[in-house]
Design an enzyme around this catalytic site. Structure first.
Site, PDB file in Angstrom:
ATOM      1  N   CYS A 144      34.157  23.059  34.240  1.00 28.75           N
ATOM      2  CA  CYS A 144      32.704  23.081  34.416  1.00 28.75           C
ATOM      3  C   CYS A 144      32.023  24.198  33.637  1.00 28.75           C
ATOM      4  O   CYS A 144      30.806  24.344  33.694  1.00 28.75           O
ATOM      5  CB  CYS A 144      32.363  23.183  35.901  1.00 28.75           C
ATOM      6  N   HIS A 277      25.748  29.330  39.320  1.00 33.35           N
ATOM      7  CA  HIS A 277      26.472  28.064  39.138  1.00 33.35           C
ATOM      8  C   HIS A 277      26.046  27.108  40.265  1.00 33.35           C
ATOM      9  O   HIS A 277      25.735  25.966  40.016  1.00 33.35           O
ATOM     10  CB  HIS A 277      27.971  28.345  39.153  1.00 33.35           C
ATOM     11  N   HIS A 312      25.710  18.054  39.875  1.00 30.29           N
ATOM     12  CA  HIS A 312      26.643  18.839  39.063  1.00 30.29           C
ATOM     13  C   HIS A 312      27.035  17.987  37.853  1.00 30.29           C
ATOM     14  O   HIS A 312      27.737  16.986  37.993  1.00 30.29           O
ATOM     15  CB  HIS A 312      27.868  19.208  39.901  1.00 30.29           C
TER      16      HIS A 312
END
Lengths: 387, 268
Positions: A144, A277, A312
């Site tokens: 990620c 994040h 996400h």
């Protein structure tokens, strides 16, 4: 040394373009809704933030010419690139590079052809062809943090004088494979993700792309372009704790942040904003709160996060984060953290809740964390602070 | 900051066997050959299944680092980055996870298998097993991915962004072109009697027709041969997708330069 971000393009669950994206963020709207692209029967969630259909993406990318990708991640990327490159003359140049972060690339072609295919590199190649880039062109993957690593590589290519401009992207399409994998990990929330909220129940997946044009400050000036923001430094580390769970104390993210600050040549006291994040999993939120506390030592630093709004987007996530942060620096406004109402007492961060607030700093730290214990951080500032 | 980069240790593992700081073992075979008849590296027990490709990477990294410690004083830098060039990524594990979904149902995928469906998962295992705390990523640019990882790694070490970088190619898909080839790059110093990289370049040109006969394995093997024989050469490769990469290798300082062999493949 540093690099200017002189234009940005995005595609998200909110549709095409930065204007729609930032407006939705300011309003606290979420693009997370029922999945329509594949069956989700029997899974722990039926939600995701889906980007526009392929036809709309292809139409948006038509200004870039005849390149017609046959995978969705490349279509998303080119649609974002069309916005970022609007109005630019693109002569073929060995001084123009392309670096694109992704975790699965042209995944839909897996198994359709011999194993020699480079699925991860397909979007970068599509963008390099469309933008007539003849300099370094490659894909980065780091879970990620993939597109944060791409930004780090782009910054290096500018700082080392290899390129005058680098098109840095992140792209990720929503695939049933990945959705079922996150279900297997029991990481998906049955309701839209609520980063840092006491009632959070996991993450929501999304898809999208961002393209940022990085240029040397002198190249931007020579072409009459004023930076939206400036990338000052990049740092990365591995925490060596677990394949899927972050080190709870946030030591990996803390180390990456310190490396980014060192690379930028600034101290943490010169940073007044932290872009998280912020996935909405309890492990990430509490790790990030621990890293934040260790880094900022109780200072009042405004925290932002966008995954409650966009989901996400995995390999595209950091590029979208940096695109939004560049817009925040340009406009001096921090959007609220979508779906955050009551802070988790064990993940206390001074997050923007409920309404936008003024950005009281000209410098931000942008954090990312990924599977495999990978952590990254980028330092951004307003161009005015450069002088 | 050193404009030149030393290659202080390297290893190549293919279907033919394993070589460490030597010319690669000639031959062929599907997948990776068994670890040779020598004391096997000791891997920390993690109490969970680890895919063979990830275990193999850990083994090879351990061999490189231990050899480096034994050969050169002072020890290697404490923060070592890991940058893997890969064209195939996590293809084999992706296919295995898809197969498990087909057999068990969409809602019953294996979480431990899914965790390895990332191209950096094997590198993450190195961090877990050996304590590397540097940056970790993969680089993909078609058949030249391994060289691209070396180019970007060399640039990072040369500029001082990385203290050291283990970089090269990792292509594991059960074919006869499988290879894990890693090269430990450090800033060139007088006390490091090691071959050096003195030039590196990446480019892209989709309109140029290229010779694609060379595989990632053969390119990595040519580099290892050049290093082992103390030669000076340009190691280049290009691929039909348009990517090209070039490394310029010279022997250790003070070494008599041997005639360079043609190690350039494709158009370089």
């Amino acid at each position: 040394m540093s690099a200017a971000i002189t234009s940005v393009g995005t595609v998200t669950g909110h549709g095409l373009g930065c204007a729609r994206l930032f407006a939705a963020l300011l309003e606290g709207r979420s693009a997370i809704g029922p999945v329509t692209r594949f069956p989700v029967d029997g899974l722990c969630s039926n939600l995701a933030a889906e980007a526009p259909a392929d036809e709309e993406l292809e139409s948006a990318a038509s200004s870039l010419g005849a390149v017609r990708p046959d995978d969705r991640a490349s279509r998303l990327l080119l649609a974002a690139a069309a916005e970022a490159l609007a109005g630019r003359e693109l002569e073929s140049s060995p001084r123009r590079g392309v670096v694109v972060g992704t975790t699965k690339g042209a995944f839909e072609h897996l198994g359709r052809s011999p194993g020699s295919d480079d699925l991860l590199g397909a979007p970068a190649r599509a963008l390099a062809r469309a933008a007539r880039a003849r300099g370094p062109s490659f894909a980065t993957s780091a879970a990620c943090t993939s597109s944060a690593v791409a930004l780090g590589e782009g910054l290096r290519l500018i700082e080392d004088g290899i390129c005058d401009e680098v098109l840095v992207g992140g792209t990720e399409a929503l695939h049933a494979f990945v959705y079922r994998g996150f279900h297997a990990l029991r990481a998906l929330s049955p309701r839209p993700a609520m980063p840092f909220d006491v009632e959070r129940a996991g993450l929501s997946l999304g898809e999208g792309a961002a393209v940022l044009v990085l240029e040397s400050l002198s190249h931007a000036r020579a072409h009459g372009r004023w930076p939206i923001a400036v990338v000052e430094g990049f740092g990365s580390s591995s925490d060596g704790y677990d394949q899927v769970a972050p080190e709870p104390g946030g030591r990996g993210l803390l180390e990456a942040s310190r490396r980014a600050l060192t690379a930028a040549g600034v101290t943490v006291h010169e940073v007044g904003g932290y872009h998280a994040h912020g996935t909405g999993t309890i492990q990430n939120d509490r790790m990030e709160a621990a890293a934040f506390a260790a880094l900022f030592s109780g200072r009042d630093v405004t925290v932002s996060a966008i995954k409650g709004s966009l989901g996400h987007t995995l390999g595209a996530g950091a590029a979208l984060d940096v695109a939004v942060c560049a817009l925040m620096l340009q406009r001096g406004t921090v959007p609220p953290v979508t779906n955050l109402r009551t802070l988790d007492p064990l993940a206390q961060l001074p997050a923007a809740i409920g309404a936008p607030c003024p950005l009281r700093s000209n410098r931000l730290l942008v954090a990312s964390a990924g599977f495999g214990g990978i952590n990254t951080a980028l330092v951004l500032r307003t161009p005015a602070a450069a002088t | 900051m050193s404009p030149e980069v030393a290659v202080t240790s390297w290893a190549v593992w293919s279907g033919a066997g394993v070589s460490v700081n030597e010319a690669p073992v000639p031959g062929s075979g599907r997948g990776l050959a068994p670890w040779p008849d020598r004391p096997a590296p000791i891997l920390p027990a993690r109490g969970r299944p680890v895919p063979p490709s990830a275990s193999a990477l850990v083994q090879l990294v351990q061999a490189i680092l231990s050899t480096r410690r034994a050969r050169v004083v002072p020890p290697p830098p404490t923060t070592v980055d890991l940058k893997l060039g890969t064209r195939t990524g996590s293809r084999e594990i992706d296919l295995a996870f898809l197969q498990s979904l087909a057999e068990r149902g969409d809602a019953f995928g294996s979480p431990s298998l899914f965790a390895y469906t990332l191209s950096t998962a094997a590198g993450g295992e190195v961090s877990l097993a050996l304590g590397l705390r540097g940056a970790l990523s993969t680089v993909s640019s078609g058949e030249v991915s391994g060289l691209a990882a070396l180019v970007t790694g060399a640039a990072s070490v040369s500029s001082g962004r990385s203290e050291a970088c283990l970089c090269g190619a990792m292509e594991v898909s059960g074919s006869d072109s499988d290879v894990i080839a890693l090269f430990l790059l450090e800033p060139a110093q007088p006390y490091l009697h090691a071959p050096r990289l003195v030039g590196w370049k990446l480019s892209f040109d989709p309109e140029t027709v290229t010779d694609s006969r060379d595989s990632p394995r053969s390119t990595m093997e040519r580099l290892a041969v050049t290093l082992a024989h103390g030669e000076s050469a340009e190691i280049g490769a290009s691929c039909p997708g348009g990517h090209a990469a070039l490394l310029t290798v010279v022997p250790a300082a003070g070494t008599t330069v041997r005639p360079g062999r043609s190690a350039r493949v494709g158009r370089g």
